[in-house]
Design a protein around this motif. Structure first.
Motif, PDB file in Angstrom:
ATOM      1  N   THR A  81       0.829  -1.202   0.000  1.00  0.00           N
ATOM      2  CA  THR A  81       0.000   0.000   0.000  1.00  0.00           C
ATOM      3  C   THR A  81       0.865   1.254   0.000  1.00  0.00           C
ATOM      4  O   THR A  81       0.641   2.181  -0.788  1.00  0.00           O
ATOM      5  N   ALA A  82       1.862   1.289   0.855  1.00  0.00           N
ATOM      6  CA  ALA A  82       2.755   2.453   0.928  1.00  0.00           C
ATOM      7  C   ALA A  82       3.489   2.664  -0.392  1.00  0.00           C
ATOM      8  O   ALA A  82       3.613   3.791  -0.885  1.00  0.00           O
ATOM      9  N   THR A  83       3.959   1.593  -0.995  1.00  0.00           N
ATOM     10  CA  THR A  83       4.697   1.679  -2.259  1.00  0.00           C
ATOM     11  C   THR A  83       3.801   2.147  -3.401  1.00  0.00           C
ATOM     12  O   THR A  83       4.211   2.957  -4.237  1.00  0.00           O
ATOM     13  N   GLU A  84       2.570   1.659  -3.435  1.00  0.00           N
ATOM     14  CA  GLU A  84       1.644   2.086  -4.482  1.00  0.00           C
ATOM     15  C   GLU A  84       1.340   3.578  -4.382  1.00  0.00           C
ATOM     16  O   GLU A  84       1.331   4.283  -5.391  1.00  0.00           O
ATOM     17  N   VAL A  85       1.100   4.054  -3.172  1.00  0.00           N
ATOM     18  CA  VAL A  85       0.803   5.472  -2.992  1.00  0.00           C
ATOM     19  C   VAL A  85       2.017   6.314  -3.369  1.00  0.00           C
ATOM     20  O   VAL A  85       1.891   7.340  -4.044  1.00  0.00           O
TER      21      VAL A  85
ATOM     22  N   GLY B 259      -4.630  -3.511   3.016  1.00  0.00           N
ATOM     23  CA  GLY B 259      -4.756  -2.941   1.679  1.00  0.00           C
ATOM     24  C   GLY B 259      -5.464  -1.605   1.711  1.00  0.00           C
ATOM     25  O   GLY B 259      -6.007  -1.189   2.740  1.00  0.00           O
ATOM     26  N   PRO B 260      -5.495  -0.906   0.576  1.00  0.00           N
ATOM     27  CA  PRO B 260      -6.019   0.452   0.528  1.00  0.00           C
ATOM     28  C   PRO B 260      -7.510   0.577   0.828  1.00  0.00           C
ATOM     29  O   PRO B 260      -7.986   1.663   1.116  1.00  0.00           O
ATOM     30  N   VAL B 261      -8.265  -0.511   0.781  1.00  0.00           N
ATOM     31  CA  VAL B 261      -9.695  -0.430   1.074  1.00  0.00           C
ATOM     32  C   VAL B 261     -10.000  -0.614   2.562  1.00  0.00           C
ATOM     33  O   VAL B 261     -11.148  -0.552   2.969  1.00  0.00           O
ATOM     34  N   THR B 262      -8.971  -0.835   3.370  1.00  0.00           N
ATOM     35  CA  THR B 262      -9.166  -0.965   4.812  1.00  0.00           C
ATOM     36  C   THR B 262      -8.847   0.367   5.491  1.00  0.00           C
ATOM     37  O   THR B 262      -8.172   1.227   4.909  1.00  0.00           O
ATOM     38  N   LEU B 263      -9.307   0.535   6.717  1.00  0.00           N
ATOM     39  CA  LEU B 263      -9.018   1.769   7.446  1.00  0.00           C
ATOM     40  C   LEU B 263      -7.513   1.945   7.637  1.00  0.00           C
ATOM     41  O   LEU B 263      -6.972   3.014   7.374  1.00  0.00           O
ATOM     42  N   VAL B 264      -6.838   0.891   8.062  1.00  0.00           N
ATOM     43  CA  VAL B 264      -5.395   1.017   8.286  1.00  0.00           C
ATOM     44  C   VAL B 264      -4.661   1.290   6.972  1.00  0.00           C
ATOM     45  O   VAL B 264      -3.730   2.084   6.929  1.00  0.00           O
ATOM     46  N   GLY B 265      -5.090   0.674   5.887  1.00  0.00           N
ATOM     47  CA  GLY B 265      -4.479   0.933   4.579  1.00  0.00           C
ATOM     48  C   GLY B 265      -4.699   2.362   4.127  1.00  0.00           C
ATOM     49  O   GLY B 265      -3.797   3.017   3.595  1.00  0.00           O
ATOM     50  N   TRP B 266      -5.909   2.873   4.351  1.00  0.00           N
ATOM     51  CA  TRP B 266      -6.211   4.261   3.996  1.00  0.00           C
ATOM     52  C   TRP B 266      -5.332   5.204   4.803  1.00  0.00           C
ATOM     53  O   TRP B 266      -4.802   6.179   4.265  1.00  0.00           O
ATOM     54  N   LEU B 267      -5.160   4.918   6.095  1.00  0.00           N
ATOM     55  CA  LEU B 267      -4.314   5.753   6.946  1.00  0.00           C
ATOM     56  C   LEU B 267      -2.858   5.702   6.505  1.00  0.00           C
ATOM     57  O   LEU B 267      -2.175   6.728   6.477  1.00  0.00           O
ATOM     58  N   ILE B 268      -2.381   4.515   6.141  1.00  0.00           N
ATOM     59  CA  ILE B 268      -1.012   4.382   5.624  1.00  0.00           C
ATOM     60  C   ILE B 268      -0.861   5.243   4.374  1.00  0.00           C
ATOM     61  O   ILE B 268       0.091   6.011   4.239  1.00  0.00           O
ATOM     62  N   GLY B 269      -1.803   5.108   3.458  1.00  0.00           N
ATOM     63  CA  GLY B 269      -1.750   5.876   2.220  1.00  0.00           C
ATOM     64  C   GLY B 269      -1.766   7.372   2.471  1.00  0.00           C
ATOM     65  O   GLY B 269      -1.012   8.133   1.854  1.00  0.00           O
TER      66      GLY B 269
END
Length: 81
Positions: A7-11, A52-62
């Motif tokens: 997720t971090a790499t994609e963003v 992943g990006p559709v989860t809360l933690v993924g969104w926060l990472i992004g």
């Protein structure tokens, strides 16, 4: 943890592409050759099976990666990096 890195790499790649950052050779920069990323966990709390990006933690990472990279790129443009 693997999905947190993905997720971090994609963003990061999205931000670099959107800003038009290029390598010295003119290719689109992805940051891959200069990546340094650590994902840490305290081991406490509710385990998360996915980041992943559709989860809360993924969104926060992004959101964090996007904000940090935008700030770093702005400082680079101003000669402060």
């Amino acid at each position: 943890m693997v999905h947190a890195v993905i997720t971090a790499t994609e963003v990061k790649t999205q931000v670099l592409m959107a800003r038009g950052v290029r390598t010295p050779e003119g290719y689109a920069a992805t940051g891959t050759s200069t990546d340094a990323l650590a994902v840490a966990s305290t081991g406490s709390g509710t385990p998360l099976a996915y980041a992943g990006p559709v989860t809360l933690v993924g969104w926060l990472i992004g959101r964090c990666v996007r904000a940090a990279l935008e700030e770093a790129l702005a400082q680079t443009k101003e000669g402060h990096f």
